[in-house]
Write an enzyme that holds these catalytic residues in place. Sequence first.
Site, mmCIF file in Angstrom:
data_model
loop_
_atom_site.group_PDB
_atom_site.id
_atom_site.type_symbol
_atom_site.label_atom_id
_atom_site.label_comp_id
_atom_site.label_asym_id
_atom_site.label_seq_id
_atom_site.Cartn_x
_atom_site.Cartn_y
_atom_site.Cartn_z
ATOM 1 N N SER A 68 0.803 -1.225 0.000
ATOM 2 C CA SER A 68 0.000 0.000 0.000
ATOM 3 C C SER A 68 0.837 1.276 0.000
ATOM 4 O O SER A 68 0.321 2.338 -0.296
ATOM 5 C CB SER A 68 -0.946 0.014 1.199
ATOM 6 O OG SER A 68 -0.212 0.111 2.403
ATOM 7 N N HIS A 108 1.271 4.272 6.795
ATOM 8 C CA HIS A 108 0.703 5.128 5.754
ATOM 9 C C HIS A 108 1.152 6.574 5.944
ATOM 10 O O HIS A 108 1.697 6.940 6.973
ATOM 11 C CB HIS A 108 -0.819 5.046 5.744
ATOM 12 C CG HIS A 108 -1.341 3.811 5.079
ATOM 13 N ND1 HIS A 108 -2.676 3.492 5.063
ATOM 14 C CD2 HIS A 108 -0.725 2.808 4.416
ATOM 15 C CE1 HIS A 108 -2.846 2.350 4.412
ATOM 16 N NE2 HIS A 108 -1.672 1.915 4.016
ATOM 17 N N ASP A 134 -7.825 6.453 4.558
ATOM 18 C CA ASP A 134 -7.913 5.312 5.481
ATOM 19 C C ASP A 134 -9.134 5.301 6.389
ATOM 20 O O ASP A 134 -9.206 4.483 7.297
ATOM 21 C CB ASP A 134 -6.660 5.275 6.366
ATOM 22 C CG ASP A 134 -5.417 4.905 5.600
ATOM 23 O OD1 ASP A 134 -5.542 4.357 4.488
ATOM 24 O OD2 ASP A 134 -4.315 5.156 6.112
#
Length: 192
Positions: A68, A108, A134
């Site tokens: 990701s 992230h 998210d």
Amino acid sequence: MVRAAAVGSSLPASGLDMFGDLRKMNKRQLYYQVLNFAMIVSSALMIWKGLIVLTGSESPIVVVLSGSMEPAFHRGDLLFLTNFQEDPIRAGEIVVFKVEGRDIPIVHRVIKVHEKDNGDIKFLTKGDNNEVDDRGLYKEGQNWLEKKDVVGRARGFLPYVGMVTIIMNDYPKFKYALLAVMGAYVLLKRES
């Protein structure tokens, strides 16, 4: 058939032969082996706890488990984290955070930061390789993360070093095979 029995008798028949080696040791040798093992384990724990104190992060080293964050980080990259509470969280920074109800931390990038007059900070994250933010990963009803959710901030990385961890988790039989090979090596090394 006699030949096979003669060849097989020099190799350990099972893992239980290791205990036979332990029985052959005198008390001093056995204590030495136990103390040696305890020193190795305690040294590793002291190094880990020292890293926790130095970095301010409950987990100073993590492995990226998904794609990701590509192209910034790839699956298997080993990240080094810090988490000093006095450092402000800024947009563009890569954080590792835990969400209630999920055991595994997520790596992230911070895309939005809301800072209130009283100093409270809320922020939103997104994986570089993901289409959406998210909010779908956060616990139900949670739209923003807070500083308490952050495990650490990425400060450096080693590419693909963590693949060993991923392979061990994805293929548990490989882990046991590796342990068996290491055990056999130790036993054979002792006999020679």
